[in-house]
Motif scaffolding. Structure first.
Motif: not given
Length: 66
Positions: A22-47
């Protein structure tokens, strides 16, 4: 930065893969955000917030060390 993406996904009944598409990223990116290993950009956070119908602050929260 803490987030409630995993909780929001569970409430909506979607997988990491579903959200990633839906937000045009990889599943790994979602996994990394959920694990607190990746901080999303402002645009991604808004999406993500828009997808869940919430404000960015409802999903992402700064921690004391941020």
């Amino acid at each position: 930065m803490k987030n409630t993406i995993k909780i929001e996904r569970a409430l909506k009944g979607i997988t990491q893969e579903d959200l990633a598409k839906v937000i045009s990223v990889s599943r790994q990116t979602i996994n990394a955000m959920e694990a607190g290993k990746y901080v999303p950009s402002t645009v991604l956070a808004l999406k993500i917030a828009r997808y869940f119908g919430k404000k960015v602050e409802d999903i992402f929260e700064l921690e004391d060390g941020d």
